[in-house]
Each structure stands twice: as structure tokens, then as C-alpha cells.
Design a protein around this motif. Structure first.
Motif, mmCIF file in Angstrom:
data_model
loop_
_atom_site.group_PDB
_atom_site.id
_atom_site.type_symbol
_atom_site.label_atom_id
_atom_site.label_comp_id
_atom_site.label_asym_id
_atom_site.label_seq_id
_atom_site.Cartn_x
_atom_site.Cartn_y
_atom_site.Cartn_z
ATOM 1 N N THR A 61 -11.752 33.974 -53.438
ATOM 2 C CA THR A 61 -12.425 33.383 -52.269
ATOM 3 C C THR A 61 -13.906 33.086 -52.501
ATOM 4 O OG1 THR A 61 -10.896 34.678 -50.945
ATOM 5 C CG2 THR A 61 -12.765 33.670 -49.782
ATOM 6 N N GLU A 62 -14.629 34.042 -53.099
ATOM 7 C CA GLU A 62 -16.078 33.846 -53.278
ATOM 8 C C GLU A 62 -16.366 32.588 -54.109
ATOM 9 O OE1 GLU A 62 -18.080 37.276 -54.903
ATOM 10 O OE2 GLU A 62 -19.952 36.166 -55.176
ATOM 11 N N LEU A 63 -15.602 32.420 -55.180
ATOM 12 C CA LEU A 63 -15.792 31.266 -56.061
ATOM 13 C C LEU A 63 -15.361 29.972 -55.371
ATOM 14 C CD1 LEU A 63 -16.407 29.986 -58.806
ATOM 15 C CD2 LEU A 63 -14.163 30.761 -59.595
ATOM 16 N N VAL A 64 -14.216 30.014 -54.709
ATOM 17 C CA VAL A 64 -13.699 28.816 -54.033
ATOM 18 C C VAL A 64 -14.668 28.366 -52.936
ATOM 19 C CG1 VAL A 64 -11.839 27.980 -52.515
ATOM 20 C CG2 VAL A 64 -11.282 29.254 -54.606
ATOM 21 N N GLU A 65 -15.234 29.320 -52.195
ATOM 22 C CA GLU A 65 -16.173 28.956 -51.128
ATOM 23 C C GLU A 65 -17.424 28.292 -51.699
ATOM 24 O OE1 GLU A 65 -16.816 32.556 -48.871
ATOM 25 O OE2 GLU A 65 -15.039 32.181 -47.627
ATOM 26 N N GLU A 66 -17.889 28.815 -52.831
ATOM 27 C CA GLU A 66 -19.091 28.250 -53.450
ATOM 28 C C GLU A 66 -18.816 26.831 -53.959
ATOM 29 O OE1 GLU A 66 -22.543 28.781 -53.018
ATOM 30 O OE2 GLU A 66 -21.525 30.715 -52.814
ATOM 31 N N LEU A 67 -17.646 26.628 -54.553
ATOM 32 C CA LEU A 67 -17.276 25.281 -55.033
ATOM 33 C C LEU A 67 -17.116 24.318 -53.851
ATOM 34 C CD1 LEU A 67 -14.726 26.200 -57.857
ATOM 35 C CD2 LEU A 67 -16.885 24.975 -58.181
ATOM 36 N N ALA A 68 -16.539 24.808 -52.763
ATOM 37 C CA ALA A 68 -16.347 23.959 -51.570
ATOM 38 C C ALA A 68 -17.702 23.497 -51.045
ATOM 39 C CB ALA A 68 -15.573 24.724 -50.500
ATOM 40 N N ARG A 69 -18.676 24.423 -51.026
ATOM 41 C CA ARG A 69 -20.021 24.063 -50.583
ATOM 42 C C ARG A 69 -20.641 23.017 -51.517
ATOM 43 N NH1 ARG A 69 -21.227 28.775 -47.828
ATOM 44 N NH2 ARG A 69 -20.897 30.031 -49.657
ATOM 45 N N PHE A 70 -20.503 23.254 -52.811
ATOM 46 C CA PHE A 70 -21.108 22.360 -53.804
ATOM 47 C C PHE A 70 -20.555 20.936 -53.694
ATOM 48 C CE2 PHE A 70 -21.707 20.445 -57.976
ATOM 49 C CZ PHE A 70 -22.997 20.823 -58.311
ATOM 50 N N TYR A 71 -19.238 20.819 -53.526
ATOM 51 C CA TYR A 71 -18.603 19.493 -53.524
ATOM 52 C C TYR A 71 -18.373 18.940 -52.120
ATOM 53 C CZ TYR A 71 -17.963 20.146 -58.503
ATOM 54 O OH TYR A 71 -18.190 20.335 -59.835
ATOM 55 N N ASP A 72 -18.804 19.696 -51.097
ATOM 56 C CA ASP A 72 -18.595 19.281 -49.725
ATOM 57 C C ASP A 72 -17.101 19.048 -49.431
ATOM 58 O OD1 ASP A 72 -19.364 18.764 -47.164
ATOM 59 O OD2 ASP A 72 -19.892 16.661 -47.518
ATOM 60 N N LEU A 73 -16.306 20.037 -49.805
ATOM 61 C CA LEU A 73 -14.864 20.010 -49.540
ATOM 62 C C LEU A 73 -14.524 21.225 -48.683
ATOM 63 C CD1 LEU A 73 -13.555 19.295 -53.166
ATOM 64 C CD2 LEU A 73 -13.675 17.648 -51.281
ATOM 65 N N THR A 74 -13.283 21.310 -48.230
ATOM 66 C CA THR A 74 -12.840 22.523 -47.540
ATOM 67 C C THR A 74 -12.171 23.442 -48.567
ATOM 68 O OG1 THR A 74 -10.819 21.351 -46.949
ATOM 69 C CG2 THR A 74 -12.565 21.438 -45.290
ATOM 70 N N THR A 75 -12.142 24.726 -48.274
ATOM 71 C CA THR A 75 -11.628 25.679 -49.264
ATOM 72 C C THR A 75 -10.143 25.433 -49.575
ATOM 73 O OG1 THR A 75 -11.250 27.266 -47.502
ATOM 74 C CG2 THR A 75 -13.283 27.524 -48.758
ATOM 75 N N ASP A 76 -9.423 24.820 -48.636
ATOM 76 C CA ASP A 76 -7.994 24.562 -48.909
ATOM 77 C C ASP A 76 -7.781 23.321 -49.777
ATOM 78 O OD1 ASP A 76 -8.666 22.675 -47.035
ATOM 79 O OD2 ASP A 76 -7.117 23.223 -45.580
ATOM 80 N N GLN A 77 -8.888 22.726 -50.238
ATOM 81 C CA GLN A 77 -8.778 21.576 -51.164
ATOM 82 C C GLN A 77 -9.056 21.992 -52.612
ATOM 83 O OE1 GLN A 77 -11.659 19.117 -48.789
ATOM 84 N NE2 GLN A 77 -10.179 17.493 -49.181
ATOM 85 N N ILE A 78 -9.206 23.307 -52.853
ATOM 86 C CA ILE A 78 -9.619 23.758 -54.187
ATOM 87 C C ILE A 78 -8.691 24.846 -54.727
ATOM 88 C CG2 ILE A 78 -11.502 24.821 -55.517
ATOM 89 C CD1 ILE A 78 -13.447 23.603 -53.503
ATOM 90 N N PHE A 79 -8.319 24.682 -55.980
ATOM 91 C CA PHE A 79 -7.494 25.670 -56.685
ATOM 92 C C PHE A 79 -8.247 26.067 -57.954
ATOM 93 C CE2 PHE A 79 -4.445 26.392 -60.166
ATOM 94 C CZ PHE A 79 -3.638 27.386 -59.633
ATOM 95 N N VAL A 80 -8.404 27.360 -58.203
ATOM 96 C CA VAL A 80 -9.105 27.772 -59.430
ATOM 97 C C VAL A 80 -8.147 28.462 -60.411
ATOM 98 C CG1 VAL A 80 -11.410 27.987 -58.396
ATOM 99 C CG2 VAL A 80 -9.873 29.954 -58.376
ATOM 100 N N GLY A 81 -8.491 28.365 -61.683
ATOM 101 C CA GLY A 81 -7.646 28.964 -62.716
ATOM 102 C C GLY A 81 -8.453 29.346 -63.941
ATOM 103 N N VAL A 82 -7.732 29.864 -64.923
ATOM 104 C CA VAL A 82 -8.355 30.417 -66.127
ATOM 105 C C VAL A 82 -8.662 29.290 -67.123
ATOM 106 C CG1 VAL A 82 -8.095 32.156 -67.938
ATOM 107 C CG2 VAL A 82 -7.066 32.523 -65.702
ATOM 108 N N GLY A 83 -9.742 28.597 -66.870
ATOM 109 C CA GLY A 83 -10.081 27.410 -67.646
ATOM 110 C C GLY A 83 -9.287 26.234 -67.102
ATOM 111 N N SER A 84 -9.769 25.007 -67.368
ATOM 112 C CA SER A 84 -8.980 23.881 -66.856
ATOM 113 C C SER A 84 -7.679 23.760 -67.628
ATOM 114 C CB SER A 84 -9.781 22.581 -66.837
ATOM 115 O OG SER A 84 -10.309 22.285 -68.086
#
Ligand code: PLP
Length: 356
Positions: A61-84
Motif C-alpha cells: 500500500t505505501e508504495l502504491v499510494e506514492e506511485l498513485a500520487r506521482f502519476y496522478d492515478l488512483t491506487t486501483d490503477q497500479i500493480f507492483v511486482g519484483v522488477g518489471s
């Protein structure tokens, strides 16, 4: 043949660039960032070993929220993983389940065919044109999905966003993945197109522009339905892909915007300088929008130059593949590293009698 041998999954793995143990080498072979990650994460994990006792947050959550802020997206638009690589492999597994072939260019990131083979996804590889550009019409035929690296590797070429949009628009019955591992170095991101197309998945990484290849963080951005599908597959495979240090250090890196842009500017300035120098020596190359150059010289064997540089402890990448076997991929290091590289190239050219 022993009976069980028939049941082995036979795959030919991806071959990564060499990782010499000795840090004295000049390492320009895996597109790592020559600058350290933001200092803001130093000390972050001190006295937090207690946290390692616990399973990490499956949603990061902490990482996803920060990415959402950076890209101006909602947190449900982001999936994170172990490297691309993890995010892309998971995307292949989630989105490419058709009998129809998926499409990607003949010259591109050499992991795509490895995943397609691993998951037994049929694929076709339309050839790039003679200048290594995508012919968008090749992607207008029936397919089971598309994956395009933009900017592309190892060519360093960035396609115009209009080309990417046409491919997405003409394929609304399939998922189109745009792998933007290098976009921060000057490419045009497809991110604004997320508002318009629900079949688009944009994948990015912390490994290049954020100097964190060792941490292994990548992410996909797409409409919430596709993100949910990705999460469901991930959680059917391994719930805890992101470890605790990655989540907190990743979030901290995203917060330090100034350092991010400062590092990008340095790499880009060095790249433009090295482009000019190499062109002055007779090298040809596409106009790189990445943190590497894809170079060739009419009078030189790329393979021999690769070996000569290696003797000097300078590592670059040579691909023994059709159409690109006389090219070298050279990652952008610090100014100091690039000057040593340029000097070694000039020495070699003098030895060959190509330069006075
Ligand atoms: C480096 C790279 C990746 C993978 O990077 P990760 O370290 O796994 O995040 C993906 N795609 C391309 C085109 C790359 O060059």
C-alpha cells in the motif's frame, strides 16, 4: 529416456548481461544507472529488523499510494511486482490466454519470447523496418495481444505516441502492453492514453531511471479491472512478492522528485555528449531516448571491438543475432566512465589504422 523427463518443462532461459564481481570494471552492459539511489532511503531500515519478522503488506500500500500520487492515478490503477520482469511475466500469464498469436517486434527485449515459450503462448514477430522503426500496419492483424517496448531495447528508439495510439486503437479486442523501462530518459509515455483505452497496460521499472536495479521494483498501470485481474493471478501464485525493504525504500525514492529529475538530467547530458563524440569518430546510431546507445561503425567489427574493450575491463553488450550482430549496446555511465570508454575506442581505432 527416463519416464519423468517427458514431463519436464523444457525452456531456454533469458541471458542477462554479465555481472562482474570486481567493481573496478567499467560496466556499461546492463543499462544500470551510474548514480546511487536517493540518499533519503539511507538509514530507513535501521532498527526495523523487527518488521522482517512479519509478512509484508500483500498490497504494498505505501508504495502504491506514492506511485498513485506521482502519476496522478488512483491506487486501483497500479500493480507492483519484483522488477518489471515479474510484472511483465505476470501480465503475459494474465492477459495472453488466446489461441491467436501475440505480436512483438523481431528486434526487442529478448525476454518476451522466453515468457511466451514458458507459458506456451503462440507468437509472431513482425520485422522492424530498415531503420529499426515499428511498421504499425503489421499490428493491425488478428492477434492474441501485443507487447511493445517504447523506447525499444536494444535499439534505443522511441516511437511517436501517435504510432502507439494507432496500435492500441486498432486492437481494442486485445490487451496492448507498452513496456516503458526507459521512458523517463526522453520517450513519450502512453500513460495519458489510459483515460481513453481500457485495453492498455503501461509497465515501468525502478531499475533504470531510479537507480534501484538491485531492489527489484516494477509496476503496471492500467484500468482497475485489468489491475484486479493481475492481482488475482499474483495472489494465486505467491501473495508476498514484494518484500518489506522494497516497499519502504521504493516509496521513499518516489517521494524524492528533485533527485530523480536531477539524475535524469545528468544521464541525458552525458548521453548527448557521447552521441556527438561517437558520431565524430564515424559511428552511426539511432537518436537514443534511453540511457544507452546502439552503435555501429562501417569499418569496425562490433564483436572485435566488444572483445577489445573487455580486455580493457570495459563491459558493453554485443548481441549475436540477425540484423544487429554488428552493433554494440553501450549504457550511459558517469562522464568519467564515458571518457575512459571513448579513449579506449579511439585507441582501438588507431590500432586498426582507422584513426590517426
Ligand atoms: C531492464 C528492462 C526490463 C526489466 O527491468 P527490471 O529490472 O526487471 O525492472 C524490462 N523491459 C525492458 C525493455 C528492459 O530493458
Amino acid at each position: 529416456m527416463r519416464e519423468w523427463e517427458k514431463n519436464l518443462r523444457q525452456v531456454t532461459p533469458y541471458v542477462a548481461g554479465e555481472q562482474p564481481k570486481d567493481l573496478n570494471k567499467i560496466k556499461l552492459n546492463t543499462n544500470e544507472n551510474p548514480y546511487p539511489p536517493t540518499k533519503n532511503m539511507e538509514g530507513l531500515l535501521n532498527n526495523q529488523s523487527e518488521m522482517l519478522r512479519l509478512y509484508p503488506d500483500t498490497q504494498a500500500t505505501e508504495l502504491v499510494e506514492e506511485l498513485a500520487r506521482f502519476y496522478d492515478l488512483t491506487t486501483d490503477q497500479i500493480f507492483v511486482g519484483v522488477g518489471s520482469d515479474d510484472v511483465l511475466a505476470m501480465s503475459f500469464l494474465t492477459f495472453f490466454n488466446s489461441e491467436k498469436p501475440i505480436l512483438f517486434p523481431d528486434i526487442t527485449y529478448s525476454f518476451y519470447d522466453v515468457w511466451a515459450n514458458l507459458y506456451r503462448i503462440p507468437y509472431e514477430r513482425p520485422a522492424l523496418d530498415e531503420n529499426f522503426h515499428i511498421k504499425k500496419e503489421d499490428y493491425y492483424k488478428v492477434n492474441g495481444g501485443i507487447v511493445i517496448a517504447n523506447p525499444n531495447a536494444p535499439t534505443s528508439i522511441s516511437e511517436d505516441l501517435s504510432v502507439i495510439e494507432d496500435i492500441i486503437a486498432k486492437n481494442q479486442d486485445a490487451i496492448v502492453i507498452i513496456d516503458e523501462a526507459y521512458v523517463d530518459f526522453g520517450g513519450q509515455s502512453a500513460l495519458p492514453l489510459l483515460k481513453k483505452y481500457d485495453n492498455l497496460v503501461v509497465v515501468q521499472t525502478f531499475s533504470k531511471s531510479r537507480s534501484m536495479a538491485g531492489m527489484r521494483i516494477g509496476y503496471a498501470m492500467a484500468n482497475p479491472e485489468l489491475i484486479t485481474a493481475l492481482k488475482n493471478v499474483k495472489e494465486s501464485y505467491n501473495s508476498y512478492t514484494m518484500n518489506y525493504p522494497s516497499i519502504v525504500c521504493g516509496a521513499q525514492a518516489v517521494r524524492d522528485k528533485d533527485y530523480f529529475y536531477e539524475t535524469l538530467d545528468k544521464v541525458i547530458a552525458t548521453r548527448e555528449h557521447v552521441k556527438r563524440e561517437l558520431r565524430g569518430l564515424g559511428f552511426q546510431m539511432p537518436d537514443s531516448k534511453t540511457n544507452f546507445l546502439f552503435i555501429t561503425h562501417e569499418k569496425l567489427s562490433a564483436k572485435e571491438l566488444f572483445e577489445a574493450l573487455r580486455e580493457e575491463h570495459i563491459y558493453v553488450r554485443h548481441f549475436n543475432k540477425p540484423r544487429i550482430s554488428n552493433y554494440l549496446r553501450v549504457s550511459i555511465g558517469t562522464d568519467e566512465e564515458m571518457n575512459i570508454f571513448l579513449r579506449a575506442v579511439m585507441e582501438y581505432m588507431k590500432e586498426k589504422g582507422i584513426l590517426n
